[in-house]
Scaffold this motif. Structure first.
Motif, PDB file in Angstrom:
ATOM      1  N   GLN B   2       0.314  -1.497   0.232  1.00  0.00           N
ATOM      2  CA  GLN B   2      -0.147  -0.161  -0.079  1.00  0.00           C
ATOM      3  C   GLN B   2       0.884   1.264   0.046  1.00  0.00           C
ATOM      4  O   GLN B   2       0.606   2.371  -0.556  1.00  0.00           O
ATOM      5  CB  GLN B   2      -0.834   0.010   1.130  1.00  0.00           C
ATOM      6  N   VAL B   6       0.320   3.957  -2.996  1.00  0.00           N
ATOM      7  CA  VAL B   6      -0.481   5.891  -2.454  1.00  0.00           C
ATOM      8  C   VAL B   6       0.517   6.840  -2.769  1.00  0.00           C
ATOM      9  O   VAL B   6       1.966   6.436  -2.621  1.00  0.00           O
ATOM     10  CB  VAL B   6      -1.186   5.368  -1.363  1.00  0.00           C
ATOM     11  N   MET B   7      -0.160   8.056  -3.664  1.00  0.00           N
ATOM     12  CA  MET B   7       0.510   8.843  -3.397  1.00  0.00           C
ATOM     13  C   MET B   7       1.964   8.927  -4.161  1.00  0.00           C
ATOM     14  O   MET B   7       2.515   9.896  -3.842  1.00  0.00           O
ATOM     15  CB  MET B   7       0.475   9.773  -1.474  1.00  0.00           C
ATOM     16  N   SER B  46       3.903   9.343   3.163  1.00  0.00           N
ATOM     17  CA  SER B  46       3.035   7.502   3.660  1.00  0.00           C
ATOM     18  C   SER B  46       3.049   7.048   4.576  1.00  0.00           C
ATOM     19  O   SER B  46       2.656   7.043   5.115  1.00  0.00           O
ATOM     20  CB  SER B  46       2.642   6.858   3.068  1.00  0.00           C
TER      21      SER B  46
END
Lengths: 119, 153
Positions: B2, B6-7, B46
């Motif tokens: 993840q 993400v981002m 994150s």
């Protein structure tokens, strides 16, 4: 209140408050943390805002600490250095490791083996 | 994983840095940020969210609450030694809450206006409500698709 609904509301509110990080992504990450069941709307907003502040803080500290002032560039090694040297950024050392030449690494491996033999 | 997926949207980081460069307290004008540094910063963000969430959650659990609230996040910042964030966060939260209140009052006013109208034309309102519901479903579907794509990356 469903999760999606809450995201939309926080997103709408933050759009007028100058937040650039995506709230839905922040929520995704928060939910992935073990033991977390529910997240209050205010908490989601605060975490997003805090992350924004953190990014600014990290970038500025790395830049100030680094050698990029001559070249006017913020580089990866600036970040890795600040992670190692500053206490508040220590939690980042695993994901911002310093880079080392392969041959230097192999050399240090050899030396470690020699020490073992000597023992 | 993840955190990796993400981002990593460059647009977000660029926006972030445009804002950063705009604010005179932050990076000086015209500073370049290498691609590698950008990606690293987004990953750091994150990790920060994860760390902050886990820390905040500890406070919630200590207080025997199942819902993470604003106070928990603030306590987490202190615990993580980011006291410098506390004041700006408090101010931002106030502004945010005011905005929320304004919107709530506006939507309540809308509802009151609707009720006034519905007393004369019930059927028209019904069909309008149905349309709104459909529209919301479409939006949600769209969002889902977007998120799935990113996770695959």
């Amino acid at each position: 209140m469903s999760g999606k609904n809450m995201e939309e509301k926080v997103e709408q509110a933050t759009n007028s408050k100058n937040i650039s990080l995506p709230v839905s992504r922040v929520r995704l990450i928060m939910k992935s943390s073990p033991d977390v069941s529910c997240i209050n709307q205010d908490a989601l907003f605060l975490t997003t805002k805090a992350t924004e502040l953190f990014v600014q803080h990290l970038a500025l500290s790395s830049y100030k600490n680094g050698s990029g002032k001559e070249t006017n560039t913020l580089s990866y090694s600036d970040l890795a250095n600040v992670a190692e040297e500053t206490e508040t950024f220590q939690f980042l050392t695993d994901i911002l490791p310093k880079k080392i030449l392969a041959r230097d690494y192999l050399k240090s491996l050899e030396e470690m083996e020699k020490d073992d033999e000597n023992l | 994983m993840q955190q990796m997926a993400v981002m990593t949207d460059n647009r977000v980081i660029r926006q972030e840095f445009e804002q950063v460069q705009g604010d005179t307290k932050q990076l000086p004008d015209g500073v370049n940020v290498s691609k590698e540094a950008r990606r690293a910063i987004s990953q750091a963000a994150s990790v920060f969210v994860l760390y902050a969430t886990s820390c905040a959650n500890n406070f919630a659990m200590k207080a025997k609450r199942k819902t993470l609230n604003a106070g928990d996040v603030m306590s987490a910042m202190e615990e993580m030694e980011f006291e410098r964030f506390l004041q700006p966060l408090r101010e931002a939260l106030e502004a945010y809450k005011k905005g929320q209140k304004g919107k709530k009052e506006a939507s309540e006013q809308k509802r009151k206006d609707k009720e006034k109208k519905s007393s004369s034309t019930d059927e028209n309102d019904k069909s309008r409500d149905e349309e709104e519901d459909e529209h919301m479903d479409d939006e949600q579907e769209g969002e889902n698709e977007g998120e799935e794509e990113d996770v695959e990356n």
